[in-house]
Structure formats: structure tokens, C-alpha cells
Design a protein around this motif. Structure first.
Motif, short mmCIF file in Angstrom:
data_model
loop_
_atom_site.label_atom_id
_atom_site.label_comp_id
_atom_site.label_asym_id
_atom_site.label_seq_id
_atom_site.Cartn_x
_atom_site.Cartn_y
_atom_site.Cartn_z
N SER A 85 0.86 -1.19 0.00
CA SER A 85 0.00 0.00 0.00
C SER A 85 0.89 1.24 0.00
O SER A 85 2.09 1.16 0.29
CB SER A 85 -0.91 0.03 1.23
N GLY A 86 0.29 2.37 -0.27
CA GLY A 86 1.02 3.63 -0.19
C GLY A 86 1.45 3.91 1.24
O GLY A 86 2.55 4.44 1.48
N LEU A 87 0.61 3.55 2.19
CA LEU A 87 0.99 3.79 3.59
C LEU A 87 2.21 2.94 3.98
O LEU A 87 3.10 3.42 4.67
CB LEU A 87 -0.20 3.52 4.52
N VAL A 90 5.32 4.52 3.11
CA VAL A 90 5.76 5.55 4.05
C VAL A 90 6.42 4.90 5.27
O VAL A 90 7.50 5.32 5.71
CB VAL A 90 4.56 6.42 4.51
N TYR A 111 0.29 13.83 4.92
CA TYR A 111 -0.82 12.86 4.83
C TYR A 111 -1.14 12.34 6.24
O TYR A 111 -0.24 11.87 6.94
CB TYR A 111 -0.32 11.74 3.91
N GLU A 154 6.60 16.34 2.00
CA GLU A 154 5.50 15.96 1.10
C GLU A 154 5.08 17.25 0.42
O GLU A 154 4.66 18.20 1.09
CB GLU A 154 4.34 15.35 1.89
N SER A 158 -0.82 17.36 1.77
CA SER A 158 -2.13 16.74 1.62
C SER A 158 -3.24 17.75 1.93
O SER A 158 -3.14 18.54 2.87
CB SER A 158 -2.26 15.54 2.57
N ASP A 183 7.29 12.19 0.08
CA ASP A 183 6.09 11.55 -0.46
C ASP A 183 5.74 12.33 -1.73
O ASP A 183 5.29 13.46 -1.67
CB ASP A 183 4.96 11.60 0.59
N THR A 185 3.60 11.45 -4.16
CA THR A 185 2.39 10.88 -4.77
C THR A 185 1.66 11.87 -5.68
O THR A 185 1.21 11.52 -6.76
CB THR A 185 1.44 10.35 -3.68
N ALA A 205 2.31 6.48 -3.39
CA ALA A 205 1.13 5.63 -3.30
C ALA A 205 0.76 5.32 -4.75
O ALA A 205 0.10 6.12 -5.42
CB ALA A 205 0.00 6.35 -2.58
N THR A 207 -1.23 3.35 -5.67
CA THR A 207 -2.69 3.24 -5.62
C THR A 207 -3.36 4.35 -6.43
O THR A 207 -4.44 4.16 -6.97
CB THR A 207 -3.13 3.40 -4.14
N LYS A 208 -2.70 5.52 -6.48
CA LYS A 208 -3.32 6.70 -7.07
C LYS A 208 -3.15 6.66 -8.59
O LYS A 208 -3.71 5.82 -9.23
CB LYS A 208 -2.72 7.95 -6.42
N LEU A 217 -4.35 -1.46 -4.46
CA LEU A 217 -3.51 -0.78 -3.47
C LEU A 217 -2.07 -1.19 -3.70
O LEU A 217 -1.77 -2.40 -3.81
CB LEU A 217 -3.93 -1.17 -2.05
N LEU A 218 -1.15 -0.21 -3.77
CA LEU A 218 0.26 -0.55 -3.93
C LEU A 218 1.11 0.67 -3.59
O LEU A 218 0.65 1.81 -3.73
CB LEU A 218 0.55 -0.97 -5.38
N TRP A 337 -7.73 8.81 -4.36
CA TRP A 337 -7.83 9.61 -5.59
C TRP A 337 -6.92 8.99 -6.64
O TRP A 337 -6.27 7.98 -6.38
CB TRP A 337 -7.48 11.07 -5.34
C1 LIG Z 1 -3.17 7.93 -0.50
C2 LIG Z 1 -1.86 8.41 -0.02
C3 LIG Z 1 -0.98 7.54 0.64
C4 LIG Z 1 -1.36 6.13 1.02
O1 LIG Z 1 -1.71 5.30 -0.05
P1 LIG Z 1 -2.59 3.99 0.20
O2 LIG Z 1 -2.24 3.11 -0.93
O3 LIG Z 1 -4.02 4.46 0.18
O4 LIG Z 1 -2.19 3.41 1.52
C5 LIG Z 1 0.25 8.03 1.01
N1 LIG Z 1 0.60 9.31 0.76
C6 LIG Z 1 -0.23 10.17 0.15
C7 LIG Z 1 0.20 11.57 -0.10
C8 LIG Z 1 -1.49 9.74 -0.26
O5 LIG Z 1 -2.32 10.61 -0.84
#
Ligand SMILES: *Cc1c(COP(=O)(O)O)cnc(C)c1O
Length: 392
Positions: A85-87, A90, A111, A154, A158, A183, A185, A205, A207-208, A217-218, A337
Motif C-alpha cells: 500500500s502507499g501507507l 511511508v 498525509y 511531502e 495533503s 512523499d 504521490t 502511493a 494506488t493513485k 492498493l500498492l 484519488w
Molecule cells: C493515499 C496516499 C498515501 C497512502 O496510499 P494507500 O495506498 O491508500 O495506503 C500516502 N501518501 C499520500 C500523499 C497519499 O495521498
């Protein structure tokens, strides 16, 4: 076309061709999706020496290598780990570089789940956590202590999109031996390449925008030469590897990320400019708007914008925010997003300790999707009317 000859090609050429050599796998355009725990060795001696390219599923497969190599090419990094996941993208690098009694500086517009991890897990492990003003540039030097090990950035931040002076912060941090993480993203490697601006570790992330369809999720973490060993070692130690189908979906998403992002950017900019003139909107928080504080940093360092920004409603409270959201028909109400569809959220900013929070009214975050912009405009127009009715 090999990696070296791709280096000087355009971004869409690199997105289309990085990370997999079709002729290394029977000519198939895409890499195989390798589902694996066990990898067999041909004999006992090889098993003992582990002297072969792949040894176990957690340590990489042709599928994860394909994505990691593509991201390395886009970020200009020495190595990339892929996490679920993106988290996790981090938390893993933070665990890789921080020990008890170390000090970390984290940008206050971070975030929220990053802050949660720092305030719970990192504090429990004995790390001293401190937040800093997103508008601190070179002055961050005054906050760096003997034991500052990591400076976490970041940019844009966010939900409120504060721009950071990344090169100045990186210079100050490096002068004192701290590791700089970012970060990245929001921008994706298309619009900002952190390692070229002094950052050691770039986080996404995926994921976005890389995944792009709200179904995967990645996370990816890319390091320069100096930071790669420690990051890679921690990834192996944690066993935090991603599933092959998800990795494949993100590699697939990368191929079209350039054209998708162009549309997200254009749609979002058109709406952001239009929203600036609408009754009921106090401010639009979008780094590409000339009136936005930090616009000059965005213009200096970034090559474009993505499709997420916020508006500050002119007055009203929770009721106006809910009226706005409930009047939307095309925009979905949901977190995350980067997908093809538009989304809206009433932003929570109660966690900020330093960065000033907009006071005029509720902050609404808008992820602008790939729909026709005229339809999105009409949807937002109705939502603003509903918010005005609720706050008058
Ligand atoms: C969404 C997001 C994450 C985490 O991503 P996930 O895949 O949803 O866990 C981390 N950093 C930022 C800036 C994000 O917007």
C-alpha cells in the motif's frame, strides 16, 4: 530499445517501454504474472550458495522486477521496493532509517496516516517526533539537531497543497547528515523527480495515478545509491512484499499514465480557474494557480500538475459542507484519488499543529476524473448552490 537509449526519449515513450524487455520473454509484449513462494534450485550446491537470480517469492520475481525497473527509470533511482500500500511505502523507509533516540522532522501538512504512524509507532519505539512549517525552506536548518536522522517532506501537502522548497530543505538536511524522504504521490515522477533535487528516498502511493482505476492498493519506494542498501535490507527483513496481480496492474497502469494525467491536469485546471470566480468559493487551493502561495516554487521545480485540489467555501460549517457533498451526482463521496472518476471529500484539518488552516469555511477536496469537464462543472455548480442555501 534499451534503457540507455530510452534515457533521452520523451516521458510517454519511457512510460510505454520501461521495465520489461519483450524479447527476454518469448516476445510477449507484457511480462508474465509470476505467482510464487518456492523457487527451485537445480542442485544442492546452488541451493547452499543461493547463487541464482531468484531464490524465494518475498525477494522478488520477474513481475516485481519489471515494475521496480520501470519506476527506477522514471525516478532515476538506484533501486525500488514494492509494498502492498502507499501507507506501507511511508512506514517501511521510516522503520529502515530511524532508531530509538533519533529525531525526525515531519512537515505539518503531511498525509494524516503518516502523522498517525509517527505519533504512535515511532514514538513508542523511542523516536523523537517533531513537525515543521511547510513553508520553511532553508530555515529548517535551525530545527535540525545532533540526532536528526530523517527529514520527511511531502509537496504539495495533503488537502491544502502547500508547496515546499525541496532543494533548500534537502541542502540543509544533507549538510547535517540527515536522510531526506519525500512523499511524491501528487506529482508522480512525470511532474517531479525528487532525487534530482537532493532527496534520498522518493515515495509513491501507486494506488493513485499509477494504478489509476480505484481497484488496486500498492506503494513504491525508490532510493538513491547511498540509501538503497539500508532500504532494501529492511524490505527483506520485514517481509512486506506486494501481490503479483497488483504489481502487474500497476505496471499496466503506467503505460497510460501520461495521457491520463494530461486529461486529469487539464480538467482540474479548467475547473480550478472557473471555481475561483464562483460565488460561495472563498479560495481555490491549487499550486498551478498564479495567486496560490507557493506557485513560484511549483513553477520552478514541477513540470505540471495532477488532478486533485481543494476549495475553501465562503462561510458555512459542517451543514454547508454536507449540503455540497449531498448535491453532487457525478462526483462520488469517497477517499483516495487518482482513479478515472471524480471524488469529493470534506477535509479534516484538526490534526495540524503549525500550518495555518483556512478559516473562511469548510475545505472540500476535489479529485477531478476523466469525465467531460462541462458535466463536472454543472455538478459543482449545483453543489455550490446547495452549500450557499445551507449557509444563508
Ligand atoms: C493515499 C496516499 C498515501 C497512502 O496510499 P494507500 O495506498 O491508500 O495506503 C500516502 N501518501 C499520500 C500523499 C497519499 O495521498
Amino acid at each position: 530499445m534499451n534503457r540507455d537509449s530510452r534515457k533521452h526519449k520523451g516521458i510517454n515513450t519511457r512510460l510505454a517501454h520501461s521495465g520489461h524487455d519483450p524479447h527476454g520473454y518469448f516476445g510477449f509484449v507484457n511480462p508474465p504474472v509470476v505467482h510464487a513462494s518456492t523457487v527451485l534450485f537445480p542442485n544442492a550446491a546452488t541451493m547452499e550458495s543461493r547463487n541464482q537470480k531468484y531464490v524465494y517469492g518475498t525477494r522478488g520475481t520477474p513481475t516485481s522486477d519489471a515494475l521496480a525497473e520501470a519506476i527506477d527509470e522514471l525516478e532515476g533511482s538506484a533501486g525500488t521496493i514494492i509494498v502492498p500500500s502507499g501507507l506501507a511505502a511511508v512506514t517501511i523507509p521510516l522503520l529502515a532509517f530511524l532508531s530509538a533516540r533519533d529525531h525526525i522532522l515531519i512537515v505539518d501538512s503531511v498525509y494524516h496516516p503518516t502523522r498517525h504512524f509517527a505519533d504512535t509507532m515511532l514514538k513508542r519505539l523511542g523516536v523523537e517526533v517533531e513537525y515543521y512549517d511547510p513553508h520553511a525552506g532553508a530555515e529548517i536548518a535551525a530545527l535540525i539537531k545532533e540526532n536528526t536522522r530523517v527529514v520527511f517532506t511531502e509537496s504539495p501537502g495533503s488537502n491544502t497543497f502547500e508547496m515546499q522548497d525541496i532543494p533548500a530543505i534537502a541542502r540543509a538536511a544533507k549538510a547535517r547528515g540527515a536522510v531526506v524522504m519525500m512523499d511524491n504521490t501528487w506529482a508522480t515522477p512525470i511532474h517531479f523527480r525528487p532525487l534530482e533535487h537532493g532527496v534520498d528516498i522518493s515515495i509513491h502511493a501507486a494506488t493513485k495515478y499509477p494504478a489509476g482505476h480505484s481497484d488496486v492498493l500498492l506503494g513504491t519506494v525508490s532510493a538513491n545509491e547511498a540509501a538503497w542498501g539500508q532500504l532494501h535490507e529492511t524490505h527483506i527483513a520485514m517481509g512486506c512484499c506486494a501481490a503479483p496481480d497488483d504489481v502487474y496492474q500497476v505496471l499496466r497502469g503506467l503505460r497510460t499514465m501520461g495521457v491520463r494525467l494530461d486529461r486529469h491536469e487539464a480538467n482540474a485546471l479548467e475547473l480550478a480557474r472557473w471555481l475561483e470566480g464562483q460565488p460561495g468559493v472563498a479560495r481555490v487551493l491549487h499550486p498551478a494557480l498564479p495567486g496560490f502561495p507557493g506557485h513560484n516554487l511549483w513553477k520552478r521545480d514541477f513540470s505540471g500538475a495532477s488532478g486533485i485540489f481543494s476549495i475553501v467555501l465562503d462561510g458555512g460549517g459542517r451543514e454547508a459542507a454536507h449540503a455540497f457533498l449531498d448535491a453532487l451526482e457525478i462526483f462520488g463521496l469517497g477517499y483516495s484519488w487518482g482513479g478515472y472518476e471524480s471524488l469529493a471529500v470534506h477535509v479534516f484539518l484538526g490534526d495540524r499543529t503549525i500550518a495555518p488552516v483556512p478559516q473562511e469555511g469548510p475545505v472540500m477536496r476535489l479529485q477531478i476524473g476523466l469525465e467531460d469537464v462541462a458535466d463536472l462543472k454543472a455538478d459543482l455548480d449545483e453543489a455550490l448552490k446547495a452549500a450557499r442555501a445551507a449557509s444563508s
